[in-house]
Design a protein around this motif. Structure first.
Motif, PDB file in Angstrom:
ATOM      1  N   GLY A  37      -8.787 107.440 -42.685  1.00 19.10           N
ATOM      2  CA  GLY A  37      -8.613 106.642 -41.712  1.00 19.10           C
ATOM      3  C   GLY A  37      -8.111 105.415 -41.996  1.00 19.10           C
ATOM      4  O   GLY A  37      -7.755 104.319 -41.192  1.00 19.10           O
ATOM      5  N   GLY A  38      -7.950 104.823 -43.027  1.00 20.47           N
ATOM      6  CA  GLY A  38      -7.423 103.593 -43.475  1.00 20.47           C
ATOM      7  C   GLY A  38      -7.791 102.231 -43.065  1.00 20.47           C
ATOM      8  O   GLY A  38      -9.198 102.165 -43.112  1.00 20.47           O
ATOM      9  N   GLN A  39      -7.231 101.494 -42.254  1.00 13.87           N
ATOM     10  CA  GLN A  39      -7.408 100.455 -41.873  1.00 13.87           C
ATOM     11  C   GLN A  39      -8.814 100.289 -41.052  1.00 13.87           C
ATOM     12  O   GLN A  39      -9.675  99.258 -41.172  1.00 13.87           O
ATOM     13  CB  GLN A  39      -6.491  99.458 -40.900  1.00 13.87           C
ATOM     14  N   TYR A  40      -8.907 101.296 -40.172  1.00 12.58           N
ATOM     15  CA  TYR A  40     -10.558 101.134 -39.342  1.00 12.58           C
ATOM     16  C   TYR A  40     -11.522 101.296 -40.283  1.00 12.58           C
ATOM     17  O   TYR A  40     -12.845 100.892 -39.978  1.00 12.58           O
ATOM     18  CB  TYR A  40     -10.435 101.822 -37.967  1.00 12.58           C
ATOM     19  N   PHE A  41     -11.448 102.388 -41.350  1.00 10.18           N
ATOM     20  CA  PHE A  41     -12.421 102.442 -42.129  1.00 10.18           C
ATOM     21  C   PHE A  41     -12.837 101.342 -43.130  1.00 10.18           C
ATOM     22  O   PHE A  41     -13.776 100.772 -43.195  1.00 10.18           O
ATOM     23  CB  PHE A  41     -12.108 103.470 -43.330  1.00 10.18           C
ATOM     24  N   TRP A  42     -11.639 100.591 -43.376  1.00  6.48           N
ATOM     25  CA  TRP A  42     -11.769  99.358 -44.320  1.00  6.48           C
ATOM     26  C   TRP A  42     -12.558  98.297 -43.646  1.00  6.48           C
ATOM     27  O   TRP A  42     -13.554  97.759 -43.974  1.00  6.48           O
ATOM     28  CB  TRP A  42     -10.713  98.666 -44.586  1.00  6.48           C
ATOM     29  N   TYR A  57     -13.154 100.042 -34.239  1.00  9.52           N
ATOM     30  CA  TYR A  57     -12.546 100.802 -33.023  1.00  9.52           C
ATOM     31  C   TYR A  57     -11.364 100.395 -32.621  1.00  9.52           C
ATOM     32  O   TYR A  57     -10.309 101.137 -32.211  1.00  9.52           O
ATOM     33  CB  TYR A  57     -13.629 100.903 -31.960  1.00  9.52           C
ATOM     34  N   ILE A  58     -11.273  98.982 -32.358  1.00 13.64           N
ATOM     35  CA  ILE A  58     -10.039  98.501 -31.992  1.00 13.64           C
ATOM     36  C   ILE A  58      -8.923  98.604 -32.962  1.00 13.64           C
ATOM     37  O   ILE A  58      -7.697  98.976 -32.716  1.00 13.64           O
ATOM     38  CB  ILE A  58     -10.148  96.855 -31.787  1.00 13.64           C
ATOM     39  N   THR A  59      -9.171  98.440 -34.225  1.00  8.73           N
ATOM     40  CA  THR A  59      -8.269  98.796 -35.191  1.00  8.73           C
ATOM     41  C   THR A  59      -7.833 100.135 -35.427  1.00  8.73           C
ATOM     42  O   THR A  59      -6.700 100.314 -35.717  1.00  8.73           O
ATOM     43  CB  THR A  59      -9.203  98.399 -36.753  1.00  8.73           C
ATOM     44  N   GLY A  60      -8.791 101.259 -35.117  1.00  7.19           N
ATOM     45  CA  GLY A  60      -8.429 102.620 -35.002  1.00  7.19           C
ATOM     46  C   GLY A  60      -7.235 102.918 -33.972  1.00  7.19           C
ATOM     47  O   GLY A  60      -6.316 103.531 -34.292  1.00  7.19           O
ATOM     48  N   TRP A  61      -7.451 102.109 -32.916  1.00  4.08           N
ATOM     49  CA  TRP A  61      -6.554 102.395 -31.538  1.00  4.08           C
ATOM     50  C   TRP A  61      -5.084 101.598 -32.210  1.00  4.08           C
ATOM     51  O   TRP A  61      -4.211 102.528 -31.909  1.00  4.08           O
ATOM     52  CB  TRP A  61      -6.756 101.905 -30.499  1.00  4.08           C
TER      53      TRP A  61
END
Length: 518
Positions: A37-42, A57-61
């Protein structure tokens, strides 16, 4: 000025890449941590407890749609360069927008074939691409320098252009800076393809190394991020110097009928259409290979976010084909979207470019959030010192196991203490990659400021006066994505998205008081 832009961008992106690669080992637990997941995981790991789910959640989108935009940008770019080569060899050819769309679809089709039908050969293909990349660089650089007339050093290092009609050269520099910034996006690609796992399934296809756990991930993933920036930045800088010294008539290059100045530079330099076609074809081949990687990254990012129930119809998108272990639905989704976006190109290339501008603004926004959170964590002393661990099979593996168990107990205490929270608070510990002390804080702060600088100027129109035809609507597109993700989160996502799956897995094994592979 182009030389100094590239130098500034390289230096700035190295700082940003170093900040990103510090995040990876911070969040990698000893021996294993799936972080596709990269960034949204971080962000989920670094954000304050009450904001973890929302921020991630916002980062994931942002990250998911930005990689779709990168795939759309790369595929249409390859298609239109092919059109430019046709114009070079057949001046009577009338370029049509729908031709570019059809070529874009052809590029994506080949990428899909390699990522699905022959996915088992992807490690070999990627190795061949690396060789092709190095040989292609040499095959273009040497003929260009040998055959082309050379300009003076003053024309390269002391000449400034203001083709956008801006009132000052400084503004012109900042607006032009963004055009080159786009070539440096994607530092997170190695993380998304670092690994994907579903229960009892391990992906054997490989981009960097597509398994949920790569060997010594805390070292190899950050190394992949920074080495990629270093090697490609160095070769790119060498190429831009060569092109600028061999530029020739600037007006003729800018107004080339091919639509791509580098094709005109090749043609003028070699004074041969065949030679220019071969050199430009190498560029097309390399970009086509990049699209293959874009598809691998975009599909894995979408699969990861769907696995964590972050997107609509997640129960279908997160499915994995049992025979090939490929997320076929995710691949289909991230290829269908660019194909549909390419239809916009038929009506208006400006609108298309504004839509896919998410490839820059979306990714840089997704970099800013974890970088800023890392800066907050480190300045407040919330990250523990690095605990070195020997590699697999080391004689001191028993000591490593004991240390891992100790960490597991620490995680367990943290998680049990926060058991009533939506997302557990993990133990954060520095990995082997980091800049210690004040220098690390300066590095982190510079990365954040640089990203804000890029985001600010990425929303400016390319020239003045701004008209509806040349206006930059990327701020509208990016804003709509953020607004949609916020609304969707409060309407549907809040009840479905519980944070990255890793946190629930960590919670399970942490209560056992030991660290396990999963």
């Amino acid at each position: 000025m182009s030389v100094y832009m590239v130098i500034a961008e390289m230096a700035s992106m190295y700082e940003t890449a170093y900040s990103l690669r510090q995040i990876v080992p911070v969040l990698i637990l000893p021996r294993s941590a799936p972080i596709a997941g990269g960034q949204y995981f971080w962000v989920s790991m670094l954000a304050p407890k009450g904001y973890k789910r929302f921020a991630s959640y916002i980062t994931g989108w942002l990250t998911s749609l930005a990689w779709v935009a990168v795939l759309a940008t790369g595929s249409i770019f390859v298609g239109t360069i092919i059109q430019g080569l046709i114009i070079l060899n057949n001046p009577s050819y009338e370029s049509q927008a729908w031709h570019g769309t059809m070529l874009c679809w052809a590029v994506i089709t080949v990428a899909v074939f390699i990522n699905t039908v022959v996915s088992g050969l992807l490690p070999i293909i990627e190795g061949l691409i690396l060789v092709f990349h190095v040989l292609g660089f040499v095959a273009v650089l040497i003929p260009l320098l040998y055959l082309s007339p050379h300009g003076s050093s003053a024309s390269v290092f002391q000449t400034s252009l203001n083709e956008g009609g801006w009132p000052t050269q400084g503004i012109s520099y900042c607006v032009g800076f963004i055009g080159n910034v786009a070539t440096f996006v994607g530092a997170d690609a190695a993380v998304h393809v670092n690994g994907i796992r579903v229960p009892r399934l391990i992906f054997t296809t490989d981009f960097a190394q597509m398994s949920e756990e790569i060997d010594n991930a805390a070292v190899n993933v950050p190394r992949a991020i920074f080495t990629t920036m270093l090697l490609n930045g160095s070769t790119g800088f060498a190429m831009i110097l060569a092109v600028l010294f061999c530029l020739g008539d600037v007006d003729a290059v800018i107004n080339t009928p091919t639509g791509f100045p580098f094709i005109q530079v090749f043609s003028d330099g070699t004074r041969s259409k065949a030679g220019a076609t071969v050199m430009a074809s190498l560029v097309v081949g390399l970009l086509w290979c990049a699209v293959i990687g874009f598809l691998a990254t975009a599909s894995r990012m979408m699969w990861s976010f769907a696995r964590d129930r972050g997107v609509p119809f997640h129960q279908y998108i997160s499915k994995v084909e049992p025979r090939t272990h490929i997320p076929m639905v995710a691949v289909a989704l991230v290829t269908t979207l660019p194909c549909l976006l390419a239809l916009i190109y038929i009506g208006s290339s400006t609108v298309f470019e504004d839509v896919v501008s998410m490839s820059t603004s979306g990714l840089y926004a997704s970099y800013f959030i974890p970088c800023s959170l890392l800066l907050w964590r480190r300045t407040t002393g919330q990250i523990r010192p690095h605990l070195s661990a020997p590699s697999e099979g080391d004689e001191t593996d028993g000591q490593h196991t004991a240390a891992a168990q100790a960490i597991g107990i620490s995680i367990s205490e943290d998680i049990i203490a926060a058991a009533d929270s939506d997302v557990a608070q993990p133990l954060l510990m520095w990995g082997p990659w980091r800049i210690p002390g004040v220098l690390g804080i300066i590095n982190n702060a510079f990365a954040c400021l640089y990203i804000l600088f890029v985001l600010f100027w990425s929303f400016w129109p390319p020239k003045t006066p701004a008209t509806p035809e040349n206006m930059n609507y990327s701020v509208l597109v990016t804003g709509c994505v953020v607004l949609f993700s916020i609304v969707y989160y409060f309407v549907f996502g809040k009840s479905q998205y519980m944070g990255p799956l890793i946190e629930h897995q960590v919670r399970g094994f942490a209560r056992k008081g030991s660290v396990e592979r999963f």
